[in-house]
Structure formats: C-alpha cells, structure tokens
Design a protein around this motif. Structure first.
Motif, mmCIF file in Angstrom:
data_model
loop_
_atom_site.group_PDB
_atom_site.id
_atom_site.type_symbol
_atom_site.label_atom_id
_atom_site.label_comp_id
_atom_site.label_asym_id
_atom_site.label_seq_id
_atom_site.Cartn_x
_atom_site.Cartn_y
_atom_site.Cartn_z
ATOM 1 N N ASP A 148 32.111 -29.446 15.398
ATOM 2 C CA ASP A 148 31.758 -28.787 15.888
ATOM 3 C C ASP A 148 32.860 -27.734 16.866
ATOM 4 O OD1 ASP A 148 29.848 -26.509 15.560
ATOM 5 O OD2 ASP A 148 28.362 -27.521 15.962
ATOM 6 N N TYR A 149 33.047 -26.914 16.731
ATOM 7 C CA TYR A 149 34.010 -26.181 18.442
ATOM 8 C C TYR A 149 34.646 -27.456 18.867
ATOM 9 C CZ TYR A 149 30.771 -22.318 16.496
ATOM 10 O OH TYR A 149 30.664 -21.496 15.607
ATOM 11 N N ALA A 150 33.827 -27.528 20.148
ATOM 12 C CA ALA A 150 35.276 -28.711 21.398
ATOM 13 C C ALA A 150 34.893 -29.637 21.280
ATOM 14 C CB ALA A 150 34.882 -27.958 22.083
ATOM 15 N N SER A 151 33.105 -30.595 20.278
ATOM 16 C CA SER A 151 32.332 -31.504 20.676
ATOM 17 C C SER A 151 33.169 -32.283 20.399
ATOM 18 C CB SER A 151 31.076 -31.164 19.776
ATOM 19 O OG SER A 151 31.474 -31.437 18.456
ATOM 20 N N GLY A 152 34.662 -32.619 19.896
ATOM 21 C CA GLY A 152 35.592 -34.271 19.039
ATOM 22 C C GLY A 152 36.140 -34.040 20.188
ATOM 23 N N LEU A 153 36.910 -32.663 20.884
ATOM 24 C CA LEU A 153 37.706 -32.335 21.715
ATOM 25 C C LEU A 153 37.942 -33.567 23.498
ATOM 26 C CD1 LEU A 153 39.213 -29.176 21.279
ATOM 27 C CD2 LEU A 153 39.995 -31.521 19.719
ATOM 28 N N SER A 154 38.905 -34.065 24.029
ATOM 29 C CA SER A 154 39.258 -34.669 25.233
ATOM 30 C C SER A 154 39.793 -34.315 26.293
ATOM 31 C CB SER A 154 38.710 -36.161 25.291
ATOM 32 O OG SER A 154 40.033 -36.251 24.167
ATOM 33 N N GLY A 155 40.027 -34.311 27.775
ATOM 34 C CA GLY A 155 41.378 -34.500 28.146
ATOM 35 C C GLY A 155 41.066 -32.357 29.021
ATOM 36 N N HIS A 156 41.662 -32.082 28.908
ATOM 37 C CA HIS A 156 42.389 -30.969 29.462
ATOM 38 C C HIS A 156 42.960 -29.631 28.715
ATOM 39 C CE1 HIS A 156 40.758 -31.821 33.773
ATOM 40 N NE2 HIS A 156 39.948 -31.056 33.204
ATOM 41 N N PHE A 157 43.066 -28.150 28.516
ATOM 42 C CA PHE A 157 43.960 -27.406 27.674
ATOM 43 C C PHE A 157 44.514 -26.378 28.874
ATOM 44 C CE2 PHE A 157 41.182 -29.801 24.616
ATOM 45 C CZ PHE A 157 42.025 -30.307 23.728
ATOM 46 N N ASP A 158 45.609 -25.615 28.235
ATOM 47 C CA ASP A 158 46.002 -24.793 29.043
ATOM 48 C C ASP A 158 45.575 -23.460 28.513
ATOM 49 O OD1 ASP A 158 47.593 -26.542 30.786
ATOM 50 O OD2 ASP A 158 48.510 -26.839 29.059
ATOM 51 N N LEU A 159 45.207 -23.547 27.168
ATOM 52 C CA LEU A 159 44.572 -22.113 26.450
ATOM 53 C C LEU A 159 44.202 -22.787 25.775
ATOM 54 C CD1 LEU A 159 44.670 -19.005 26.017
ATOM 55 C CD2 LEU A 159 46.996 -19.839 24.714
ATOM 56 N N ILE A 160 42.366 -22.222 25.299
ATOM 57 C CA ILE A 160 41.414 -21.536 24.304
ATOM 58 C C ILE A 160 41.126 -21.188 23.208
ATOM 59 C CG2 ILE A 160 39.540 -23.349 23.577
ATOM 60 C CD1 ILE A 160 38.944 -25.214 25.627
ATOM 61 N N VAL A 161 41.753 -20.342 22.123
ATOM 62 C CA VAL A 161 40.801 -19.622 21.483
ATOM 63 C C VAL A 161 40.051 -19.931 20.392
ATOM 64 C CG1 VAL A 161 43.483 -19.061 22.586
ATOM 65 C CG2 VAL A 161 43.260 -20.131 20.478
ATOM 66 N N SER A 162 39.489 -18.785 19.806
ATOM 67 C CA SER A 162 38.455 -18.896 19.029
ATOM 68 C C SER A 162 37.944 -17.746 18.594
ATOM 69 C CB SER A 162 37.102 -19.521 19.146
ATOM 70 O OG SER A 162 36.276 -19.920 18.193
ATOM 71 N N ASN A 163 37.835 -17.766 17.092
ATOM 72 C CA ASN A 163 37.175 -16.680 16.341
ATOM 73 C C ASN A 163 36.021 -16.903 15.746
ATOM 74 O OD1 ASN A 163 36.455 -14.460 14.988
ATOM 75 N ND2 ASN A 163 38.499 -14.799 13.124
ATOM 76 N N PRO A 164 34.388 -17.142 16.253
ATOM 77 C CA PRO A 164 33.467 -17.963 16.247
ATOM 78 C C PRO A 164 33.016 -16.667 15.237
ATOM 79 C CG PRO A 164 33.104 -17.491 18.063
ATOM 80 C CD PRO A 164 34.945 -17.133 17.803
ATOM 81 N N PRO A 165 31.898 -17.218 14.078
ATOM 82 C CA PRO A 165 31.311 -16.258 13.359
ATOM 83 C C PRO A 165 30.166 -15.812 14.933
ATOM 84 C CG PRO A 165 30.428 -18.455 13.775
ATOM 85 C CD PRO A 165 31.243 -18.791 14.083
ATOM 86 N N TYR A 166 29.741 -13.911 14.490
ATOM 87 C CA TYR A 166 29.388 -13.568 15.220
ATOM 88 C C TYR A 166 29.195 -12.056 14.739
ATOM 89 C CZ TYR A 166 33.573 -10.253 14.667
ATOM 90 O OH TYR A 166 35.264 -10.156 14.465
ATOM 91 N N ILE A 167 28.809 -11.862 13.598
ATOM 92 C CA ILE A 167 27.597 -11.679 12.587
ATOM 93 C C ILE A 167 26.409 -11.226 12.763
ATOM 94 C CG2 ILE A 167 27.342 -9.980 10.006
ATOM 95 C CD1 ILE A 167 30.353 -9.518 12.104
ATOM 96 N N PRO A 168 25.316 -10.676 12.785
ATOM 97 C CA PRO A 168 24.111 -11.500 12.915
ATOM 98 C C PRO A 168 23.389 -11.216 11.230
ATOM 99 C CG PRO A 168 24.502 -8.952 14.581
ATOM 100 C CD PRO A 168 25.922 -9.859 13.674
ATOM 101 N N SER A 169 22.770 -12.313 11.620
ATOM 102 C CA SER A 169 22.025 -12.850 10.018
ATOM 103 C C SER A 169 21.283 -12.011 9.173
ATOM 104 C CB SER A 169 21.733 -13.436 10.227
ATOM 105 O OG SER A 169 21.417 -15.131 11.296
#
Length: 260
Positions: A148-169
């Motif tokens: 779920d998003y970044a929950s399975g990641l660790s360490g440091h990142f130099d860039l994070i990007v995302s196009n998440p769901p954003y339409i109101p229900s």
C-alpha cells in the motif's frame, strides 16, 4: 488508429496502401472494434496499449489508461533533478501506485543511471508494469513491490512520485463512460474529498526521502493547495509552485525534504 491496428500498418503505411480493399476478415475485425468504441470503450483499451512520454505501454484491466496530463509530473520531477544537477547521478526513485509503470518508466528512460521501485496493491497491475519495463529494455533497473503506497519500502530515496486516486467518491458516477466503466475503481476513488490517498502516502514518503529530495504527485482539479498543506504538515517545503497541464490546471505538486 483502429484501422491501423487491424492492418498492422502505421500512418505512412496506410497512406501508401490507401487504394487497397479490406479483406472480409479485416472488415469484420474493424467493425467489431468500431462497435466497441461506439459503446464507450476507449481506443487504448481496444488496442491494449497507450503511448506515454513517447513510450508504448501495455494495459490491463487493473491499470488506468495513462493520460497526457500525468506527463506534467514527469516534467516537474525532471526539472527539479536538473536544477539540482542530479540527473546524471545513480538516483533511487519510487513510484507509489505505479499502475502500468508509466511515471517510473518515463523517468528511468530519461535517467540512465537511476534505479526505480514501483509499488501497487494490485498484483495484476504490477505484472503489467513489469512486462512494460521488460519490453522497454529497462527491467534490470526496475523493481516492483506489492504494498500500500510506500508501506513496503525502506531506505532513502532521491525522488518519489505518485499519481494516486483523487476523484471524490460522489463524482465517480458523473465521469465519462470511458473512465467510469473501463478504468479500475480503486485507481479513481479518492474518498469523500478526493484526498484520502494523499493523507496516507505523503507522511510515508516524507519519512523515506533523503535530505533535499523531492516528492512530486499528480493533483486533481482544485486540490493543489490542500496537497501542499498536507506536504507542509509532513515536514516538507514547497519545491516551487504547482505545474499546470496543457489545460492550465495545476496538475503536479512537489514538496522537498529540507537538507540537514
């Protein structure tokens, strides 16, 4: 486009073959495609792929059709990296909710020394993203993780990007048939105000950014200020004003983690 797919010809090939008559099988296939399009199925779904950032990407039922608006996220991210003089460095990038892998693979195509991690809760979407990475010849620099998003990641990142769901229900029912009936609901529905995904991913991402690194996300119409506020609340500072898409809508929002 549908005719080209039936005949397996590009535009130049179709012009060259303009006087040729379709066979019965070709005409039947074209008619079947046309009926699907008339029923509201997007051309990209019929063809099974969509171009993004000049890259051909395969689609599946578990992925959104990549949209030109989302290229604004790639543009903003590349602008930040170039301004920092980091575009030639061995960067570590994460794409949260990667879908087809569009944003991550576009960035990796521009950043030859970078490696990337794409996450998604859908294993089917991750299979599609992985297939796209291999097809584009950059599978050795892309890793895909079910979480779920970044929950399975660790360490440091130099860039994070995302196009998440954003339409109101409440707005889902008013979307065009191409989107409402053919894009996966989980990739569209952002909760009551469209901001649920940002509330989840922004604090996660903030904890994974290296000092000075940036988070760049796609924004829905009228959401950029609220997203900036969420970034500020997570300890990030604006990495510049939101970037508008070709329609003039603020489409990409970026926050940066302060250097120590």
């Amino acid at each position: 486009m549908l005719l080209g797919a039936v005949l397996k010809l590009d535009l130049t090939g179709m012009i060259t073959a303009a006087s040729r008559t379709l066979t019965g099988n070709e005409a039947a296939e074209l008619e079947a495609f046309a009926r699907r399009r008339l029923a509201g199925e997007p051309v990209a779904r019929i063809l099974g792929q969509k171009e993004f950032w000049g890259l051909p990407l395969k689609l599946s039922a578990a992925t959104l059709v990549p949209r030109p608006d989302t290229e604004t996220v790639v543009e903003f991210a590349m602008e930040i990296l170039r301004a920092d003089g980091a575009s030639e460095k061995p960067l570590r990038i994460a794409d949260l909710g990667t879908g087809t892998g569009a944003i991550l693979l576009a960035l990796l195509s521009e950043l030859a020394a970078a490696t990337g991690y794409g996450t998604d809760i859908s294993t089917e979407a991750l299979k599609t993203a992985r297939a796209n990475a291999l097809m584009l010849g950059i599978g050795n620099r892309a890793t895909f993780i079910a979480c779920d998003y970044a929950s399975g990641l660790s360490g440091h990142f130099d860039l994070i990007v995302s196009n998440p769901p954003y339409i109101p229900s409440a707005d889902i029912a008013d979307l065009t048939v191409e989107v409402r009936e053919h894009d996966p609901l989980a990739a569209l529905d952002g909760g009551d105000d469209g901001l649920d995904a940002y509330r989840a991913l922004i604090p996660q991402a903030a904890g994974l950014l290296a000092p000075g690194a940036a988070l760049v996300v796609e924004s829905g119409i009228g959401q950029s200020e609220a997203i900036e506020a969420l970034m500020t609340g997570a300890g990030l500072v604006p990495a510049g004003p939101p970037r508008a898409d070709l329609a003039g809508i603020p489409r990409a929002v970026a926050g940066r983690k302060l250097p120590r």
